[in-house]
Enzyme design. Structure first.
Site, PDB file in Angstrom:
ATOM      1  N   GLY A   9      59.891  12.499  -3.165  1.00 33.74           N
ATOM      2  CA  GLY A   9      58.589  13.153  -3.024  1.00 33.74           C
ATOM      3  C   GLY A   9      57.656  12.587  -2.121  1.00 33.74           C
ATOM      4  O   GLY A   9      58.027  11.895  -1.040  1.00 33.74           O
ATOM      5  N   ALA A  10      56.251  12.912  -2.241  1.00 38.08           N
ATOM      6  CA  ALA A  10      55.218  12.539  -1.387  1.00 38.08           C
ATOM      7  C   ALA A  10      55.308  10.874  -1.278  1.00 38.08           C
ATOM      8  O   ALA A  10      55.373  10.360   0.047  1.00 38.08           O
ATOM      9  CB  ALA A  10      54.050  13.015  -1.839  1.00 38.08           C
ATOM     10  N   GLY A  12      57.620   8.864  -2.589  1.00 34.66           N
ATOM     11  CA  GLY A  12      58.741   8.325  -2.289  1.00 34.66           C
ATOM     12  C   GLY A  12      59.151   8.371  -0.637  1.00 34.66           C
ATOM     13  O   GLY A  12      59.621   7.442   0.004  1.00 34.66           O
ATOM     14  N   ASN A  94      52.975   7.733 -12.209  1.00 37.90           N
ATOM     15  CA  ASN A  94      51.567   8.081 -12.894  1.00 37.90           C
ATOM     16  C   ASN A  94      52.486   7.694 -14.417  1.00 37.90           C
ATOM     17  O   ASN A  94      53.106   8.017 -14.581  1.00 37.90           O
ATOM     18  CB  ASN A  94      51.224   9.433 -12.710  1.00 37.90           C
ATOM     19  CG  ASN A  94      49.776   9.397 -11.790  1.00 37.90           C
ATOM     20  OD1 ASN A  94      49.553   8.233 -11.250  1.00 37.90           O
ATOM     21  ND2 ASN A  94      49.813  10.523 -11.086  1.00 37.90           N
ATOM     22  N   ALA A 120      49.476  10.515  -0.715  1.00 35.71           N
ATOM     23  CA  ALA A 120      50.520  11.150   0.543  1.00 35.71           C
ATOM     24  C   ALA A 120      50.781  12.739  -0.099  1.00 35.71           C
ATOM     25  O   ALA A 120      50.526  12.901  -1.255  1.00 35.71           O
ATOM     26  CB  ALA A 120      51.747  10.565   0.347  1.00 35.71           C
ATOM     27  N   LYS A 175      44.634   2.366 -14.383  1.00 33.71           N
ATOM     28  CA  LYS A 175      45.354   3.680 -13.749  1.00 33.71           C
ATOM     29  C   LYS A 175      45.238   4.835 -14.776  1.00 33.71           C
ATOM     30  O   LYS A 175      44.957   5.910 -14.515  1.00 33.71           O
ATOM     31  CB  LYS A 175      46.350   3.277 -12.834  1.00 33.71           C
ATOM     32  CG  LYS A 175      46.976   4.461 -12.157  1.00 33.71           C
ATOM     33  CD  LYS A 175      46.145   4.909 -10.854  1.00 33.71           C
ATOM     34  CE  LYS A 175      46.264   6.217 -10.234  1.00 33.71           C
ATOM     35  NZ  LYS A 175      47.596   6.692 -10.017  1.00 33.71           N
ATOM     36  N   ASN A 183      42.951  13.904 -14.582  1.00 33.57           N
ATOM     37  CA  ASN A 183      43.947  14.943 -14.491  1.00 33.57           C
ATOM     38  C   ASN A 183      43.814  16.177 -15.533  1.00 33.57           C
ATOM     39  O   ASN A 183      43.776  17.343 -14.697  1.00 33.57           O
ATOM     40  CB  ASN A 183      45.406  14.282 -14.523  1.00 33.57           C
ATOM     41  CG  ASN A 183      45.504  13.375 -13.468  1.00 33.57           C
ATOM     42  OD1 ASN A 183      44.602  12.609 -12.845  1.00 33.57           O
ATOM     43  ND2 ASN A 183      46.911  12.838 -13.093  1.00 33.57           N
ATOM     44  N   SER A 245      47.237  15.348  -9.194  1.00 35.02           N
ATOM     45  CA  SER A 245      48.929  15.783  -9.353  1.00 35.02           C
ATOM     46  C   SER A 245      49.007  16.874 -10.515  1.00 35.02           C
ATOM     47  O   SER A 245      49.742  17.776 -10.657  1.00 35.02           O
ATOM     48  CB  SER A 245      49.592  14.678  -9.450  1.00 35.02           C
ATOM     49  OG  SER A 245      49.031  13.773 -10.650  1.00 35.02           O
ATOM     50  N   GLU A 257      52.563  15.561 -16.204  1.00 32.19           N
ATOM     51  CA  GLU A 257      52.960  14.351 -16.586  1.00 32.19           C
ATOM     52  C   GLU A 257      52.109  13.816 -17.837  1.00 32.19           C
ATOM     53  O   GLU A 257      51.936  12.841 -18.478  1.00 32.19           O
ATOM     54  CB  GLU A 257      52.698  13.218 -15.661  1.00 32.19           C
ATOM     55  CG  GLU A 257      53.681  13.394 -14.690  1.00 32.19           C
ATOM     56  CD  GLU A 257      53.601  12.172 -13.431  1.00 32.19           C
ATOM     57  OE1 GLU A 257      54.274  11.594 -13.321  1.00 32.19           O
ATOM     58  OE2 GLU A 257      52.399  12.219 -12.708  1.00 32.19           O
TER      59      GLU A 257
HETATM   60  O1  KPL Z   1      46.432   9.553  -9.422  1.00 27.00           O
HETATM   61  C1  KPL Z   1      45.737  10.817  -9.074  1.00 27.00           C
HETATM   62  C2  KPL Z   1      46.602  11.744  -9.590  1.00 27.00           C
HETATM   63  O2  KPL Z   1      46.087  12.929  -8.961  1.00 27.00           O
HETATM   64  O3  KPL Z   1      47.383  11.902 -10.284  1.00 27.00           O
HETATM   65  C3  KPL Z   1      44.549  10.488  -8.824  1.00 27.00           C
HETATM   66  C4  KPL Z   1      43.801   9.236  -8.877  1.00 27.00           C
HETATM   67  C5  KPL Z   1      43.608  11.351 -10.017  1.00 27.00           C
HETATM   68  C6  KPL Z   1      43.919  11.158  -7.508  1.00 27.00           C
HETATM   69  O4  KPL Z   1      44.222  12.462  -7.558  1.00 27.00           O
END
Ligand code: KPL
Length: 297
Positions: A9-10, A12, A94, A120, A175, A183, A245, A257
């Site tokens: 994906g982006a 990877g 993530n 990315a 994270k 998100n 994402s 996710e």
């Molecule tokens: O990891 C991210 C995601 O979009 O999953 C953040 C840090 C929120 C950046 O968009």
């Protein structure tokens, strides 16, 4: 080194191109049935990679798994009997919990986890754009993984900066906290990350963080409300123009996710009998959207 990337994906694809440029022997494993896949990074000439090549997979030193957290199991299980037992499994996605779910089946491999803040974007299949410089942290998941600290040099040489973190769990929790705050809200309000800096979101973000800190502390992760809020607002501002994402997944009616982000937090809280009304409400709202598509199908 021989490196196979599962799930170009982006992120990877970005690593595929950067590791190739650094002189490694990179191949891909993907859902595509093509024997070769070309990827163009920014304005550079496209690179042609071998795809789904069993012999290269057998010889791979590092299997870099960059699929979404909910795809980890289905992407990896069919490859396990095709790789050498010394192959390093390096997971970069993530959320948390996907590797725990698989651990009993992969514990004989060196396992390493990574989290990255590089940006990315893959606007179409053969193209990846490097949209923001970040940092990659890599650390061991099991005892065999402890011997893999040299990976920080390999990855740092290909795309700086990359560091070895002997406490990767804390990095992953931090994270996770950022993802729990940004998100679901951006997906539900259909907004860019930067919109969350507006005062109308302040109370909701504060509530999410108060609950997060309780769970992190119960899990022996050092956490402080003020500094976590600060980190989250820094990410909101640094990625103001990005769609998260989860926003993109929900917008394109793809599985999100959420189970490995807020869902993981809720499970971790339940072990300590901690109630998370705010995060649970966000979790249920996202699940409801996903369930509605399934009942439409
Ligand atoms: O990891 C991210 C995601 O979009 O999953 C953040 C840090 C929120 C950046 O968009």
């Amino acid at each position: 080194m021989n490196i196979t990337i599962v799930g170009p994906g982006a992120i990877g694809s970005l690593w595929a191109c950067k590791l190739h440029q650094a002189g490694h022997n990179v191949s891909l494993y993907s859902r595509s049935t093509n024997k070769r896949l070309s990827i163009k990074l920014d304005n550079l000439p496209e690179i042609s990679f071998h795809n789904n090549d069993a012999q290269r997979l057998q010889q791979t030193d590092i299997l870099l798994i960059t699929v979404k957290s909910w795809q980890v199991e289905s992407a990896l299980l069919p490859l396990l009997d095709k790789i050498d037992s010394k192959t390093i499994l390096l997971f970069m996605h993530n959320g948390m919990g996907a590797v725990d779910d698989l651990n009993s089946q992969i514990s004989h491999f060196p396992i390493v986890l990574a989290t990255t803040t590089h940006g990315a974007l893959k606007p179409y299949a053969q193209c990846v754009l490097y949209t923001g410089k970040g940092q990659t942290q890599i650390g061991a998941y099991n005892d065999l993984g402890q011997q893999c600290s040299f990976l920080a040099d390999v990855f740092n040489h290909a795309l700086p900066s990359a560091v070895w973190n002997s406490d990767i769990n804390t990095a992953l929790w931090n994270k996770l906290a950022i993802n729990c705050a940004i998100n679901p809200l951006t997906a539900l309000h259909q907004c860019k990350n930067g919109a969350l800096a507006q005062p109308q979101f302040q109370i909701e973000i504060q509530e999410i963080v108060t609950e997060l800190v309780q769970v992190m502390k119960a899990n022996h992760i050092q956490a402080d409300e003020k500094s976590l809020l600060n980190t989250i607002y820094n990410v909101i501002n640094a990625t103001a123009e990005n769609y998260s994402s989860m926003h993109q997944d929900i917008h394109h009616k793809r599985n999100s996710e959420i189970d490995f982000i807020t869902g993981f937090l809720i499970k971790a809280a339940a072990k300590h009998h901690i109630e998370l009304p705010k995060n649970r409400a966000l979790y249920e709202s996202i699940k409801q959207i996903e369930n509605n598509w399934q009942s439409e199908e």
